[in-house]
Design a protein around this motif. Structure first.
Motif, PDB file in Angstrom:
ATOM      1  N   ARG B  33      19.547 -10.923  21.227  1.00 22.76           N
ATOM      2  CA  ARG B  33      20.545 -11.236  20.197  1.00 22.76           C
ATOM      3  C   ARG B  33      20.121 -12.469  19.394  1.00 22.76           C
ATOM      4  O   ARG B  33      20.250 -12.492  18.174  1.00 22.76           O
ATOM      5  N   ARG B  36      17.656 -11.500  16.834  1.00 19.47           N
ATOM      6  CA  ARG B  36      18.276 -10.759  15.726  1.00 19.47           C
ATOM      7  C   ARG B  36      19.063 -11.678  14.816  1.00 19.47           C
ATOM      8  O   ARG B  36      19.029 -11.558  13.588  1.00 19.47           O
ATOM      9  N   VAL B  37      19.798 -12.635  15.423  1.00 16.23           N
ATOM     10  CA  VAL B  37      20.615 -13.569  14.635  1.00 16.23           C
ATOM     11  C   VAL B  37      19.725 -14.440  13.759  1.00 16.23           C
ATOM     12  O   VAL B  37      19.979 -14.599  12.550  1.00 16.23           O
ATOM     13  N   ASP B  39      16.726 -13.834  12.757  1.00 16.36           N
ATOM     14  CA  ASP B  39      16.103 -12.986  11.740  1.00 16.36           C
ATOM     15  C   ASP B  39      17.062 -12.757  10.566  1.00 16.36           C
ATOM     16  O   ASP B  39      16.672 -12.839   9.389  1.00 16.36           O
ATOM     17  N   LEU B  40      18.323 -12.505  10.914  1.00 14.70           N
ATOM     18  CA  LEU B  40      19.334 -12.250   9.883  1.00 14.70           C
ATOM     19  C   LEU B  40      19.603 -13.507   9.046  1.00 14.70           C
ATOM     20  O   LEU B  40      19.722 -13.445   7.817  1.00 14.70           O
ATOM     21  N   PRO B  52      27.173 -15.933   6.865  1.00 14.96           N
ATOM     22  CA  PRO B  52      28.584 -15.983   7.287  1.00 14.96           C
ATOM     23  C   PRO B  52      28.773 -16.948   8.458  1.00 14.96           C
ATOM     24  O   PRO B  52      27.877 -17.110   9.287  1.00 14.96           O
ATOM     25  N   GLU B  54      30.607 -16.664  11.041  1.00 16.69           N
ATOM     26  CA  GLU B  54      30.567 -16.013  12.367  1.00 16.69           C
ATOM     27  C   GLU B  54      29.138 -15.866  12.868  1.00 16.69           C
ATOM     28  O   GLU B  54      28.871 -15.975  14.068  1.00 16.69           O
ATOM     29  N   LEU B  55      28.230 -15.620  11.917  1.00 15.53           N
ATOM     30  CA  LEU B  55      26.820 -15.467  12.288  1.00 15.53           C
ATOM     31  C   LEU B  55      26.246 -16.800  12.782  1.00 15.53           C
ATOM     32  O   LEU B  55      25.522 -16.847  13.779  1.00 15.53           O
ATOM     33  N   LEU B  58      27.395 -17.454  16.156  1.00  9.36           N
ATOM     34  CA  LEU B  58      26.628 -16.691  17.153  1.00  9.36           C
ATOM     35  C   LEU B  58      25.318 -17.392  17.494  1.00  9.36           C
ATOM     36  O   LEU B  58      24.853 -17.349  18.633  1.00  9.36           O
ATOM     37  N   ASP B  62      28.927 -19.569  22.134  1.00 10.09           N
ATOM     38  CA  ASP B  62      30.223 -20.166  22.486  1.00 10.09           C
ATOM     39  C   ASP B  62      30.077 -21.167  23.620  1.00 10.09           C
ATOM     40  O   ASP B  62      30.689 -22.220  23.622  1.00 10.09           O
TER      41      ASP B  62
END
Lengths: 47, 133
Positions: B33, B36-37, B39-40, B52, B54-55, B58, B62
């Motif tokens: 994850r 991926r995060v 990378d995004l 965003p 929220e991203l 991530l 948390d």
């Protein structure tokens, strides 16, 4: 089998806890996947 | 050796095996994850867009957010105290019920270890509260 259950009935509680932990982890993973999917969709959208 | 005998001898292995499985799964999924995060986020930055919230949340999980804030850290330690105290009480009661058996010492050892951990967690909660003032 009945004897086994009589000796280990209390294992139901930790088993339930483990099941809840797995469900919680799966739900958490699904939520995070949804956030990533939304972010990717938003990124690919034309401005 | 039948399945019943095997289970009676090694039922306790359920817990460490489950713990190792969950730990391994958590490590793998967290690693994947994070990649991926990042990378995004890189893609957002490359296109000159704001990622965003929220991203970004991530990206710093948390757990890190809770651990890094003094209030979250205190809540974590307070929760550890509750958990260890409950375990110490549970194993203490278990010891009381089986104190005549040969294996009673195992309950006592676990109860004492959990009690020490509870006292340690309580000590950290109290000292961190004093330090924050």
């Amino acid at each position: 089998m009945v004897e086994l259950f009589r000796d280990f009935w209390w294992l139901m509680f930790p088993m339930f806890g483990m099941l809840m932990a797995v469900i919680h982890a799966l739900k958490d993973n699904a939520r995070q996947d949804a956030i990533l999917r939304d972010a990717r969709t938003q990124l690919e959208r034309k401005p | 050796m039948s399945f019943t005998d095997l289970f009676v001898s090694f039922w306790w292995l359920i817990f460490p095996v489950f713990g190792m499985g969950m730990g391994f799964w958590g490590m793998i999924s967290s690693e994947r994850r994070s990649a991926r995060v990042l990378d995004l986020i890189k893609s957002y930055v490359d296109q000159g867009k704001e990622p965003p919230a929220e991203l970004l949340k991530l990206a710093t999980s948390d757990e890190e957010l809770v651990v890094n804030s003094p209030t979250g850290r205190r809540q974590n330690n307070a929760w550890s105290f509750v958990v260890f105290a409950a375990l110490a009480a549970g194993f203490g009661v278990g010891y009381y019920f089986v104190r005549a058996e040969d294996y009673a010492f195992a309950f006592l050892i676990v109860a004492v270890v959990m009690a020490v951990m509870a006292v340690g967690a309580l000590f950290i909660v109290l000292t961190s509260r004093a330090n924050d003032k």
